[in-house]
Design an enzyme around this catalytic site. Structure first.
Site, PDB file in Angstrom:
ATOM      1  N   SER A  82       0.899  -1.315  -0.161  1.00 14.23           N
ATOM      2  CA  SER A  82       0.032  -0.013   0.155  1.00 14.23           C
ATOM      3  C   SER A  82       0.677   1.187  -0.009  1.00 14.23           C
ATOM      4  CB  SER A  82      -0.964  -0.104   1.260  1.00 14.23           C
ATOM      5  OG  SER A  82      -1.734   1.196   1.479  1.00 14.23           O
ATOM      6  N   TYR A 134      -5.160   6.323  -7.820  1.00 13.96           N
ATOM      7  CA  TYR A 134      -4.194   5.644  -7.096  1.00 13.96           C
ATOM      8  C   TYR A 134      -4.207   5.528  -5.527  1.00 13.96           C
ATOM      9  CZ  TYR A 134       0.590   4.844  -5.354  1.00 13.96           C
ATOM     10  OH  TYR A 134       1.573   4.296  -4.487  1.00 13.96           O
ATOM     11  N   LYS A 161      -5.166   2.183  -2.913  1.00 15.84           N
ATOM     12  CA  LYS A 161      -4.271   2.133  -1.566  1.00 15.84           C
ATOM     13  C   LYS A 161      -5.117   2.026  -0.434  1.00 15.84           C
ATOM     14  CE  LYS A 161      -0.597   1.835  -3.921  1.00 15.84           C
ATOM     15  NZ  LYS A 161       0.223   0.204  -4.447  1.00 15.84           N
TER      16      LYS A 161
HETATM   17  N1  LIG Z   1       8.183   4.569  -4.610  1.00 17.52           N
HETATM   18  C1  LIG Z   1       7.560   4.965  -3.443  1.00 17.52           C
HETATM   19  O1  LIG Z   1       7.791   5.990  -2.778  1.00 17.52           O
HETATM   20  C2  LIG Z   1       6.254   4.266  -3.201  1.00 17.52           C
HETATM   21  C3  LIG Z   1       5.321   4.754  -2.097  1.00 17.52           C
HETATM   22  C4  LIG Z   1       4.388   4.091  -1.634  1.00 17.52           C
HETATM   23  C5  LIG Z   1       3.933   2.917  -2.429  1.00 17.52           C
HETATM   24  N2  LIG Z   1       4.805   2.391  -3.319  1.00 17.52           N
HETATM   25  C6  LIG Z   1       4.165   1.009  -4.117  1.00 17.52           C
HETATM   26  O2  LIG Z   1       5.490   0.275  -4.266  1.00 17.52           O
HETATM   27  C7  LIG Z   1       4.792  -0.493  -5.571  1.00 17.52           C
HETATM   28  C8  LIG Z   1       6.226  -0.412  -6.543  1.00 17.52           C
HETATM   29  O3  LIG Z   1       6.437   1.019  -6.931  1.00 17.52           O
HETATM   30  P1  LIG Z   1       7.698   1.521  -7.410  1.00 17.52           P
HETATM   31  O4  LIG Z   1       7.907   2.742  -6.887  1.00 17.52           O
HETATM   32  O5  LIG Z   1       8.945   0.550  -7.326  1.00 17.52           O
HETATM   33  O6  LIG Z   1       7.512   1.786  -8.851  1.00 17.52           O
HETATM   34  P2  LIG Z   1       8.249   1.316 -10.297  1.00 17.52           P
HETATM   35  O7  LIG Z   1       9.608   1.335 -10.051  1.00 17.52           O
HETATM   36  O8  LIG Z   1       7.319   2.106 -11.488  1.00 17.52           O
HETATM   37  O9  LIG Z   1       7.862  -0.253 -10.447  1.00 17.52           O
HETATM   38  C9  LIG Z   1       6.489  -0.584 -10.732  1.00 17.52           C
HETATM   39  C10 LIG Z   1       6.597  -1.931 -11.237  1.00 17.52           C
HETATM   40  O10 LIG Z   1       5.176  -2.289 -11.630  1.00 17.52           O
HETATM   41  C11 LIG Z   1       5.297  -3.050 -12.607  1.00 17.52           C
HETATM   42  N3  LIG Z   1       3.922  -3.151 -13.402  1.00 17.52           N
HETATM   43  C12 LIG Z   1       3.255  -1.724 -13.634  1.00 17.52           C
HETATM   44  N4  LIG Z   1       2.236  -2.014 -14.243  1.00 17.52           N
HETATM   45  C13 LIG Z   1       2.202  -3.425 -14.414  1.00 17.52           C
HETATM   46  C14 LIG Z   1       1.258  -4.400 -15.034  1.00 17.52           C
HETATM   47  N5  LIG Z   1       0.024  -4.203 -15.663  1.00 17.52           N
HETATM   48  N6  LIG Z   1       1.416  -5.614 -14.670  1.00 17.52           N
HETATM   49  C15 LIG Z   1       2.554  -6.016 -14.226  1.00 17.52           C
HETATM   50  N7  LIG Z   1       3.537  -5.293 -13.745  1.00 17.52           N
HETATM   51  C16 LIG Z   1       3.148  -4.176 -13.670  1.00 17.52           C
HETATM   52  C17 LIG Z   1       6.195  -2.316 -13.530  1.00 17.52           C
HETATM   53  O11 LIG Z   1       6.763  -2.837 -14.740  1.00 17.52           O
HETATM   54  P3  LIG Z   1       7.037  -2.337 -16.139  1.00 17.52           P
HETATM   55  O12 LIG Z   1       8.550  -2.084 -15.848  1.00 17.52           O
HETATM   56  O13 LIG Z   1       6.794  -3.341 -17.007  1.00 17.52           O
HETATM   57  O14 LIG Z   1       6.138  -0.695 -16.199  1.00 17.52           O
HETATM   58  C18 LIG Z   1       7.578  -2.166 -12.521  1.00 17.52           C
HETATM   59  O15 LIG Z   1       7.904  -3.676 -12.538  1.00 17.52           O
HETATM   60  C19 LIG Z   1       3.761   0.304  -6.133  1.00 17.52           C
HETATM   61  O16 LIG Z   1       2.834  -0.588  -5.600  1.00 17.52           O
HETATM   62  C20 LIG Z   1       3.523   1.464  -5.242  1.00 17.52           C
HETATM   63  O17 LIG Z   1       2.429   2.046  -5.437  1.00 17.52           O
HETATM   64  C21 LIG Z   1       5.766   2.971  -4.054  1.00 17.52           C
END
Ligand SMILES: NC(=O)c1ccc[n+]([C@@H]2O[C@H](COP(=O)([O-])OP(=O)(O)OC[C@H]3O[C@@H](n4cnc5c(N)ncnc54)[C@H](OP(=O)(O)O)[C@@H]3O)[C@@H](O)[C@H]2O)c1
Length: 439
Positions: A221, A244, A248
């Site tokens: 989340s 988004y 969450k």
């Molecule tokens: N970064 C933060 O500060 C933060 C904060 C709170 C929560 N989160 C959560 O952490 C998780 C990971 O985020 P991140 O920050 O690491 O983002 P990210 O670097 O953009 O990674 C997202 C990942 O999800 C994959 N993805 C997106 N759409 C998809 C789909 N339709 N089917 C399968 N895979 C898919 C992407 O694959 P592709 O490369 O193919 O697009 C990528 O591997 C998310 O759930 C996000 O909401 C992140």
């Protein structure tokens, strides 16, 4: 994609699946799992890390990246304890699979394959996701950051979301089957994972009662899971200006209520408890968040990316516990939940209630898993827990008996609606002749 010959099934394997493992937090989770597994688990256990990506190129690159990391980790162990490399090399296995969460058939295909080729699953980490943002309101961002730095980069109010986004059709047009819209952010962040968890529940349940451990589904989340963004009349957030955040909030509400008596019967159906026996244990759903990490989920030009990282570090130094900043630290809560002993988790829940676990750090960047407040619920759904004020959203209100009741009621409604939607989509895909039967 793994061919049948190279699917690893070691004796005493610990099977973990991570979605969206090719970048950001997903990659951080993979690396941290390797580190912590080697450090904390007995030499007799092996980790089978199943990573999912959307295409083969990303899958190959992910495996190469993880292998490189493993080589580094092993080399550092070898320096301290010569000869250990031989043992460690045989304790980590990689497997890659395809998964596009925006295609329900892709979810079904993967689950069918896993059910046919994998003896059991220990943990599924539902990490993949999209932001669905179209840009940033820069004047507002600059103003907010300069006037309330830590709050602005913890609970940002300046991201602009796409509204009305729907996923591509699930059924080819030539089949002439009508299908209702499926919210894109909802499907990528929540519903695709929801189906995944349902189809993988039988593999997660494969833990004899005597083992005293449970298969775990870990939902990822965010701090931005605000209470006001979830509208039960538009649960997919298609018309929402914060889709988004709505996914969450849905994640928080459903994960927490999944373990509570008020919702347990619906969650049991979802977790496929019909075949329960001495040889199986009902899996558990846990909810986590990574704090704030610099990843490409918000796409920025390089110079702004540097500024983003700077803003995050400054927030940490100004006292924000929710700025792990790097993905290896952001992965702390997910990996801790994946590897913790079942007794530890059960005892903590018994004492503090069911809650949400976040990755936090201190000023120096020392990371830890930390309970996080959930609107209407608090930290564990208990009264008199408001001594813990740290890390609160400045607009958070203390949970009350009434708000906790509202939370449980919302949880039940969400579970009923998600089960209805799952069954409806399964039927639709089956009737169109594109759905994949599990057995
Ligand atoms: N970064 C933060 O500060 C933060 C904060 C709170 C929560 N989160 C959560 O952490 C998780 C990971 O985020 P991140 O920050 O690491 O983002 P990210 O670097 O953009 O990674 C997202 C990942 O999800 C994959 N993805 C997106 N759409 C998809 C789909 N339709 N089917 C399968 N895979 C898919 C992407 O694959 P592709 O490369 O193919 O697009 C990528 O591997 C998310 O759930 C996000 O909401 C992140």
């Amino acid at each position: 994609m793994s061919s049948l010959e190279d699917i690893p099934t070691p004796d005493n394997g610990f099977y973990v699946l991570v979605t969206g493992a090719n970048s950001g937090l997903g990659l951080g989770i993979g690396k941290r799992l390797i580190d912590e597994f080697l450090q904390t688990r007995p030499q007799s256990e092996s980790l089978v890390l199943i990573v999912t990506t959307r295409d083969q190129r990303k899958g190959d690159a992910t495996i190469e990246n993880l292998q490189q990391h493993l080589r580094k980790v092993i080399a550092s162990h070898e320096r301290k304890l010569p000869g250990i490399a031989q043992v460690l090399q045989h304790r980590i296995f990689f497997r890659q699979e395809r998964l596009d969460l925006l295609s329900l058939v892709s979810v079904q295909k993967l689950c069918r394959k896993l059910r046919e080729t994998t003896p059991k699953l220990d943990v599924v980490i539902c990490n993949a996701g999209i932001g669905g943002w179209t840009g940033i309101n820069w004047p507002l961002a600059v103003y907010k950051i300069l006037t309330s730095w830590s709050t602005a980069v913890c609970w940002p109010t300046f991201k602009i979301s796409g509204v009305g986004w729907v996923a591509k059709p699930q059924i080819p047009a030539e089949m002439k089957v009508e299908e209702p819209p499926l919210g894109e952010v909802f499907c990528a962040n929540f519903f695709g994972h929801y189906l995944l968890g349902h189809y993988l529940a039988p593999l997660l349940a494969k833990h004899p009662r005597s083992e005293n451990t449970k298969g775990r589904i870990i939902w990822v989340s965010s701090l931005e899971a605000y209470e006001h963004v979830l509208d039960l009349n538009d649960i997919q957030g298609i018309g929402s200006t914060l889709p988004y955040e709505a996914t969450k909030r849905l994640t928080d509400v459903m994960a927490i209520t999944s373990a509570l008596p008020s919702t347990c019967d619906v969650a049991d159906e979802y977790l496929d408890q019909s075949q329960a026996s001495e040889k199986t244990t009902k899996p558990r759903i846990y909810v986590t968040h990574p704090g704030i990490c610099g990843t490409s989920i918000v796409a920025l030009p390089l110079i702004l990316e540097y500024l983003m990282f700077t803003a995050f570090y400054v927030a940490r130094w100004l006292g924000s516990q929710w700025h792990p900043v790097t993905v290896d630290k952001g992965a702390c809560a997910m990996v801790w939940l994946a590897l913790a002993q079942q007794d530890t988790l059960d005892n903590m829940e018994e004492k503090e209630g069911v809650g949400k676990w976040g990755s936090a750090t201190d000023f120096w960047g020392q990371e830890r898993a930390e309970r996080t407040e959930v609107a209407w619920w608090g930290w564990g759904g208990k009264s008199a827990e408001y001594k813990r004020k740290k890390g609160r959203d400045p607009y958070a209100k203390d949970a009350t008996k009434e708000s906790r009741e509202r939370f449980l009621e919302t949880g039940r409604k969400c579970w009923e609606e998600m089960e209805r939607l799952r069954i409806e989509w399964e039927g639709r895909l089956r009737r169109a002749g594109v759905g994949i039967e599990m057995e």
